[in-house]
Design a protein around this motif. Structure first.
Motif, PDB file in Angstrom:
ATOM      1  N   MET A 120       0.831  -1.198   0.000  1.00 26.90           N
ATOM      2  CA  MET A 120       0.000   0.000   0.000  1.00 26.90           C
ATOM      3  C   MET A 120       0.866   1.250   0.000  1.00 26.90           C
ATOM      4  O   MET A 120       0.523   2.245  -0.660  1.00 26.90           O
ATOM      5  N   LYS A 121       1.971   1.225   0.694  1.00 26.84           N
ATOM      6  CA  LYS A 121       2.904   2.352   0.673  1.00 26.84           C
ATOM      7  C   LYS A 121       3.390   2.608  -0.756  1.00 26.84           C
ATOM      8  O   LYS A 121       3.469   3.766  -1.208  1.00 26.84           O
ATOM      9  N   SER A 122       3.735   1.543  -1.478  1.00 27.49           N
ATOM     10  CA  SER A 122       4.186   1.692  -2.857  1.00 27.49           C
ATOM     11  C   SER A 122       3.108   2.312  -3.725  1.00 27.49           C
ATOM     12  O   SER A 122       3.396   3.112  -4.618  1.00 27.49           O
ATOM     13  N   TYR A 123       1.866   1.955  -3.462  1.00 31.02           N
ATOM     14  CA  TYR A 123       0.764   2.531  -4.242  1.00 31.02           C
ATOM     15  C   TYR A 123       0.648   4.028  -3.975  1.00 31.02           C
ATOM     16  O   TYR A 123       0.465   4.813  -4.904  1.00 31.02           O
ATOM     17  N   PHE A 124       0.723   4.409  -2.708  1.00 30.37           N
ATOM     18  CA  PHE A 124       0.639   5.831  -2.384  1.00 30.37           C
ATOM     19  C   PHE A 124       1.765   6.620  -3.049  1.00 30.37           C
ATOM     20  O   PHE A 124       1.568   7.760  -3.485  1.00 30.37           O
ATOM     21  N   VAL A 125       2.949   6.017  -3.137  1.00 33.06           N
ATOM     22  CA  VAL A 125       4.098   6.712  -3.712  1.00 33.06           C
ATOM     23  C   VAL A 125       3.987   6.804  -5.224  1.00 33.06           C
ATOM     24  O   VAL A 125       4.236   7.858  -5.822  1.00 33.06           O
ATOM     25  N   THR A 126       3.606   5.694  -5.875  1.00 27.86           N
ATOM     26  CA  THR A 126       3.628   5.653  -7.347  1.00 27.86           C
ATOM     27  C   THR A 126       2.281   5.948  -7.984  1.00 27.86           C
ATOM     28  O   THR A 126       2.229   6.377  -9.132  1.00 27.86           O
ATOM     29  N   GLY A 127       1.185   5.697  -7.266  1.00 31.62           N
ATOM     30  CA  GLY A 127      -0.136   5.836  -7.868  1.00 31.62           C
ATOM     31  C   GLY A 127      -0.800   7.177  -7.651  1.00 31.62           C
ATOM     32  O   GLY A 127      -1.813   7.484  -8.300  1.00 31.62           O
ATOM     33  N   ILE A 128      -0.278   7.960  -6.739  1.00 30.47           N
ATOM     34  CA  ILE A 128      -0.861   9.273  -6.452  1.00 30.47           C
ATOM     35  C   ILE A 128       0.183  10.342  -6.747  1.00 30.47           C
ATOM     36  O   ILE A 128       1.195  10.459  -6.029  1.00 30.47           O
ATOM     37  N   PRO A 129       0.004  11.137  -7.787  1.00 29.32           N
ATOM     38  CA  PRO A 129       1.016  12.148  -8.163  1.00 29.32           C
ATOM     39  C   PRO A 129       1.250  13.163  -7.040  1.00 29.32           C
ATOM     40  O   PRO A 129       0.305  13.583  -6.350  1.00 29.32           O
ATOM     41  N   ASP A 130       2.481  13.556  -6.879  1.00 28.53           N
ATOM     42  CA  ASP A 130       2.823  14.555  -5.867  1.00 28.53           C
ATOM     43  C   ASP A 130       2.146  15.898  -6.154  1.00 28.53           C
ATOM     44  O   ASP A 130       1.846  16.661  -5.224  1.00 28.53           O
ATOM     45  N   GLU A 131       1.914  16.196  -7.445  1.00 28.42           N
ATOM     46  CA  GLU A 131       1.291  17.468  -7.808  1.00 28.42           C
ATOM     47  C   GLU A 131      -0.114  17.584  -7.213  1.00 28.42           C
ATOM     48  O   GLU A 131      -0.540  18.682  -6.812  1.00 28.42           O
ATOM     49  N   ILE A 132      -0.837  16.463  -7.162  1.00 30.20           N
ATOM     50  CA  ILE A 132      -2.188  16.499  -6.598  1.00 30.20           C
ATOM     51  C   ILE A 132      -2.128  16.784  -5.108  1.00 30.20           C
ATOM     52  O   ILE A 132      -2.908  17.593  -4.577  1.00 30.20           O
ATOM     53  N   MET A 133      -1.202  16.129  -4.419  1.00 31.32           N
ATOM     54  CA  MET A 133      -1.075  16.353  -2.983  1.00 31.32           C
ATOM     55  C   MET A 133      -0.613  17.786  -2.701  1.00 31.32           C
ATOM     56  O   MET A 133      -1.112  18.437  -1.776  1.00 31.32           O
ATOM     57  N   GLU A 134       0.317  18.278  -3.499  1.00 31.98           N
ATOM     58  CA  GLU A 134       0.791  19.651  -3.298  1.00 31.98           C
ATOM     59  C   GLU A 134      -0.324  20.655  -3.551  1.00 31.98           C
ATOM     60  O   GLU A 134      -0.420  21.679  -2.851  1.00 31.98           O
ATOM     61  N   ALA A 135      -1.173  20.384  -4.533  1.00 32.15           N
ATOM     62  CA  ALA A 135      -2.297  21.285  -4.803  1.00 32.15           C
ATOM     63  C   ALA A 135      -3.251  21.313  -3.617  1.00 32.15           C
ATOM     64  O   ALA A 135      -3.808  22.373  -3.273  1.00 32.15           O
ATOM     65  N   ALA A 136      -3.450  20.151  -2.970  1.00 32.59           N
ATOM     66  CA  ALA A 136      -4.318  20.104  -1.796  1.00 32.59           C
ATOM     67  C   ALA A 136      -3.734  20.925  -0.655  1.00 32.59           C
ATOM     68  O   ALA A 136      -4.458  21.658   0.042  1.00 32.59           O
ATOM     69  N   TYR A 137      -2.404  20.829  -0.461  1.00 34.97           N
ATOM     70  CA  TYR A 137      -1.762  21.609   0.594  1.00 34.97           C
ATOM     71  C   TYR A 137      -1.863  23.105   0.300  1.00 34.97           C
ATOM     72  O   TYR A 137      -2.093  23.917   1.209  1.00 34.97           O
ATOM     73  N   ILE A 138      -1.701  23.479  -0.975  1.00 37.40           N
ATOM     74  CA  ILE A 138      -1.782  24.891  -1.346  1.00 37.40           C
ATOM     75  C   ILE A 138      -3.184  25.436  -1.090  1.00 37.40           C
ATOM     76  O   ILE A 138      -3.367  26.596  -0.675  1.00 37.40           O
ATOM     77  N   ASP A 139      -4.187  24.598  -1.300  1.00 42.57           N
ATOM     78  CA  ASP A 139      -5.572  25.008  -1.066  1.00 42.57           C
ATOM     79  C   ASP A 139      -5.927  25.082   0.412  1.00 42.57           C
ATOM     80  O   ASP A 139      -7.074  25.396   0.759  1.00 42.57           O
ATOM     81  N   GLY A 140      -4.982  24.772   1.280  1.00 44.87           N
ATOM     82  CA  GLY A 140      -5.211  24.909   2.709  1.00 44.87           C
ATOM     83  C   GLY A 140      -5.530  23.628   3.442  1.00 44.87           C
ATOM     84  O   GLY A 140      -5.863  23.663   4.637  1.00 44.87           O
ATOM     85  N   ALA A 141      -5.427  22.482   2.771  1.00 43.90           N
ATOM     86  CA  ALA A 141      -5.742  21.214   3.428  1.00 43.90           C
ATOM     87  C   ALA A 141      -4.599  20.809   4.354  1.00 43.90           C
ATOM     88  O   ALA A 141      -3.425  20.943   4.003  1.00 43.90           O
TER      89      ALA A 141
END
Length: 301
Positions: free
Chosen positions: A161-182
């Protein structure tokens, strides 16, 4: 692409399809034979052996299982509750730990990952584990005896599951969530978790099958509370009783009389069908996510 390459690719696809058909038949044919044998008359099964076209059909093996004084429906309920609770709790712990290990800014991430991986190579052994669960946790002869030992994290599931989080979820999406205040919890529940549906379904299947098929915990920790037996424990005890009766039949006349009414061969096939049936029913509904989760989660990250 020229005609030669097209023909070569087509031949490869045909060969691959033939190989997969053969492998699938090797997996399906034994299951079909098992089901047919469970509906075969016991005497015919002993006399003629296993066959796809038995000479005499019978449902007596199932009648014996459900009416021989063994509470199979009650054991089914224990197994269902155990599987649902164990899967929910185990999946929650596994998902949270895997997500935390996938975050690059986590302090001590490498050490924690190594500790999880280390448990795949070594364990404390059966005796220390038994002493720990019975004296420290006090789970002997309780429902927790079926739940807690298997609840301890499976390192393979966590790392996949860790490998999936690393390879299956782009960092850009997570960074966009952080920028939006999440914050981290919002990013996990609103972004990462919905995108991780395939691996979540895959790990849920692994954990659920593990709980459903488990009989060792009940065999070790349930020494008095037989009313807490899961269906696997109950079927295992029934097989042991039949084997004990068979071994003593030559010296005990009453055992011989009792053995004559027991479908000793066909009942084993019926027990296997009873045990595997829920998994066969559930799997088709999650197989698409299962394949995708295995494919992406197996990539190193």
């Amino acid at each position: 692409m020229n005609n030669k390459n097209i023909r070569s690719e087509r031949r490869f696809q045909i060969f691959g399809n033939i190989v997969m058909i053969i492998i699938s038949l090797c997996a399906v044919i034994p299951l079909i034979l098992m089901v047919i044998s469970s509906f075969t008359d016991n005497d015919a099964l002993i006399r003629d052996g296993y066959s796809f076209t038995p000479h005499k059909w019978s449902v007596y093996a199932y009648t014996y299982i459900f009416s021989s004084g063994n509470s199979v429906p009650h054991a089914y309920m224990i197994s269902i509750v155990l599987t649902l609770v164990g899967t929910a709790v185990g999946l929650t712990i596994t998902t949270l730990l895997a997500y935390a290990l996938s975050r690059r800014f986590l302090p001590g991430r490498g050490v924690l990952t190594f500790i999880v991986f280390f448990t795949m190579l070594f364990n404390g052994g059966l005796v220390p584990t038994y002493i720990n669960y019975t004296t420290v946790f006090g789970i002997k002869n309780t429902f927790l005896a079926l739940l807690v030992p298997s609840l301890m994290l499976n390192a393979f599931n966590v790392l996949m599951m860790k490998s999936y989080f690393v390879t299956g979820i782009p960092d850009e999406i997570m960074e966009a969530a952080y920028i939006d205040g999440a914050n981290e919890f919002q990013a996990f529940f609103r972004v990462a978790l919905p995108l991780a549906k395939p691996i979540v379904a895959t790990i849920a299947l692994f954990i659920g099958i593990g709980y459903w098929n488990d009989w060792m915990n009940g065999y070790i920790y349930l020494t008095k509370r037989t009313d807490l037996y899961s269906v696997q424990n109950l079927l295992n005890r029934m097989i042991q009783n039949i084997q004990a009766l068979t071994q003593n039949a030559s010296t005990v006349s009453q055992a011989t009389q009792g053995l004559a009414t027991i479908p000793s061969v066909s009942v084993r096939m019926a027990m296997a069908v009873v045990g595997v049936l829920p998994i066969v029913i559930v799997y088709p509904f999650i197989q698409n996510n299962f394949v995708k989760g295995i494919t992406l989660g197996g990539v190193k990250g």
